[in-house]
Design an enzyme around this catalytic site. Sequence first.
Site, PDB file in Angstrom:
ATOM      1  N   HIS A  23      27.256  17.507 -15.703  1.00 41.41           N
ATOM      2  CA  HIS A  23      26.587  18.569 -14.943  1.00 41.41           C
ATOM      3  C   HIS A  23      27.680  19.420 -14.303  1.00 41.41           C
ATOM      4  O   HIS A  23      28.519  18.902 -13.566  1.00 41.41           O
ATOM      5  CB  HIS A  23      25.709  17.918 -13.865  1.00 41.41           C
ATOM      6  CG  HIS A  23      24.953  18.883 -13.035  1.00 41.41           C
ATOM      7  ND1 HIS A  23      23.657  19.267 -13.333  1.00 41.41           N
ATOM      8  CD2 HIS A  23      25.288  19.566 -11.925  1.00 41.41           C
ATOM      9  CE1 HIS A  23      23.236  20.131 -12.431  1.00 41.41           C
ATOM     10  NE2 HIS A  23      24.204  20.343 -11.563  1.00 41.41           N
ATOM     11  N   TYR A  81      12.014  25.170  -8.548  1.00 42.86           N
ATOM     12  CA  TYR A  81      13.377  24.652  -8.721  1.00 42.86           C
ATOM     13  C   TYR A  81      13.309  23.259  -9.342  1.00 42.86           C
ATOM     14  O   TYR A  81      12.546  22.408  -8.875  1.00 42.86           O
ATOM     15  CB  TYR A  81      14.075  24.630  -7.364  1.00 42.86           C
ATOM     16  CG  TYR A  81      15.490  24.128  -7.386  1.00 42.86           C
ATOM     17  CD1 TYR A  81      16.440  24.702  -8.231  1.00 42.86           C
ATOM     18  CD2 TYR A  81      15.893  23.077  -6.556  1.00 42.86           C
ATOM     19  CE1 TYR A  81      17.750  24.243  -8.244  1.00 42.86           C
ATOM     20  CE2 TYR A  81      17.201  22.626  -6.552  1.00 42.86           C
ATOM     21  CZ  TYR A  81      18.122  23.202  -7.405  1.00 42.86           C
ATOM     22  OH  TYR A  81      19.418  22.758  -7.413  1.00 42.86           O
ATOM     23  N   HIS A 100      21.075  21.829   3.335  1.00 44.59           N
ATOM     24  CA  HIS A 100      21.743  20.533   3.229  1.00 44.59           C
ATOM     25  C   HIS A 100      23.115  20.726   3.849  1.00 44.59           C
ATOM     26  O   HIS A 100      23.965  21.446   3.316  1.00 44.59           O
ATOM     27  CB  HIS A 100      21.816  20.085   1.770  1.00 44.59           C
ATOM     28  CG  HIS A 100      20.458  19.979   1.138  1.00 44.59           C
ATOM     29  ND1 HIS A 100      20.105  20.631  -0.011  1.00 44.59           N
ATOM     30  CD2 HIS A 100      19.342  19.324   1.546  1.00 44.59           C
ATOM     31  CE1 HIS A 100      18.830  20.363  -0.303  1.00 44.59           C
ATOM     32  NE2 HIS A 100      18.359  19.570   0.634  1.00 44.59           N
ATOM     33  N   HIS A 108      22.055  14.397  -0.521  1.00 48.04           N
ATOM     34  CA  HIS A 108      20.810  14.972  -1.033  1.00 48.04           C
ATOM     35  C   HIS A 108      20.863  14.989  -2.554  1.00 48.04           C
ATOM     36  O   HIS A 108      21.885  14.663  -3.149  1.00 48.04           O
ATOM     37  CB  HIS A 108      20.587  16.379  -0.470  1.00 48.04           C
ATOM     38  CG  HIS A 108      21.681  17.343  -0.810  1.00 48.04           C
ATOM     39  ND1 HIS A 108      22.871  17.376  -0.141  1.00 48.04           N
ATOM     40  CD2 HIS A 108      21.763  18.297  -1.759  1.00 48.04           C
ATOM     41  CE1 HIS A 108      23.635  18.311  -0.651  1.00 48.04           C
ATOM     42  NE2 HIS A 108      22.999  18.887  -1.651  1.00 48.04           N
TER      43      HIS A 108
HETATM   44  O1  OMD Z   1      21.744  20.558  -3.906  1.00 49.35           O
HETATM   45  C1  OMD Z   1      21.298  21.416  -4.664  1.00 49.35           C
HETATM   46  O2  OMD Z   1      20.162  21.380  -5.124  1.00 49.35           O
HETATM   47  C2  OMD Z   1      22.245  22.503  -5.139  1.00 49.35           C
HETATM   48  C3  OMD Z   1      23.114  21.959  -6.166  1.00 49.35           C
HETATM   49  C4  OMD Z   1      22.806  22.129  -7.498  1.00 49.35           C
HETATM   50  C5  OMD Z   1      23.568  21.574  -8.475  1.00 49.35           C
HETATM   51  O3  OMD Z   1      23.249  21.805  -9.744  1.00 49.35           O
HETATM   52  C6  OMD Z   1      24.667  20.798  -8.159  1.00 49.35           C
HETATM   53  C7  OMD Z   1      25.017  20.641  -6.822  1.00 49.35           C
HETATM   54  C8  OMD Z   1      24.244  21.230  -5.841  1.00 49.35           C
HETATM   55  O4  OMD Z   1      24.571  21.119  -4.551  1.00 49.35           O
HETATM   56 FE   FE2 Z   2      23.697  20.246  -3.069  1.00 51.13          FE
END
Ligand code: OMD
Ligand code: FE2
Length: 346
Positions: A197, A255, A270, A276
Amino acid sequence: MRWKPYDIPSSDNVVDFVQGLHTVCGAGDPKARNGIAIHVYLCNTSMVNLCFYNSDGNFLFVPQQGRLKITTEFGKLTVDPNEICVIQQGIRFSIEVEGPTRGYILEVFDAHFQLPYLGPIGANGLANPRDFLTPVAWFEDRDVPEGFRVVTKFQGKLFEAKQLHSPFDVVAWHGNYAPYKYNLEYFMVINATQFDHADPSIFTVLTCPSNKPGVAIADFVIFPPRWAVQDHTFRPPYYHRNCMSEFMGLIKGNYEAKEDGFAPGGASLHSIMTPHGPDYKCFEGASNGELKPVRVADGTQAFMFETSLSLAVTKWGEETCQKLDHTYYECWQPLKKHFDPNWKPE
Ligand SMILES: O=C(O)Cc1cc(O)ccc1O
Ligand SMILES: [Fe+2]
């Protein structure tokens, strides 16, 4: 923290952009020219014989609902949801709206927004310079005997003066200190195509750099429609905590990491080092789904204001808006432990 969609005033309550501007969170101090603020605007009425300018910093507007018809000293800009615009410090502007209107603003006190350095991406990609639009000069020679109100935000407070003519009297301009807009649909998405990712910094539209190399005061990042194709990977955002504060908003759609509870016109924060990640439903779906190429985020535009600063939430954000979702933590509660010390690869 998470907020349900912020309420737009009802039609019997006439509110213009200036009256409907509320600060949700921020850090630093405009007096020291250092920091950021995150605001929302919730309005339903045009500014008439009234303009605004920000003495404290630059505004990046992210409209979520309702078109903004913005008159600036440099000319006019029409900005729809899924477009953004930047109006820099000191530039006078007036906003006309067509009905219920809502959006987010990232304000930076220190420096200007710029395109991220593309590094190995090379000459083009992400937000391309050709897609940023600046207004052409427009002026009016209009006396206003009853007074044209000029409001400024100066050191975080509003001040007002009156003058007898429209300030939009600039017949021509040159240079590059001018407002601009950008359509998020034109963002050229780059992502992982094999495994893992990618850090969401790969989706940076604009950044406001700090003096520390590699550390942004704030990045404006989007999560645009795209393909997910990675193999041997948990594709949604990983569970994490990090050294940045992440304020997210949703322009439209759902989302992927929070299909429930994170609604268009709402927000989440956050904070630095607060863990999270995806909710239970997303975790189960992505852990058990077949890893064939799939579309992600069609019809959706989530975004993040990501900052290296540690944000404090205002009284408006915590109490007055009455939108805090006190049940947010419940989206992670059904997550189960899957660790099996006896598991061996086949
Ligand atoms: O926390 C979240 O939703 C935002 C986020 C998205 C992601 O693809 C990787 C890290 C991130 O903080
Ligand atoms: Fe994040």
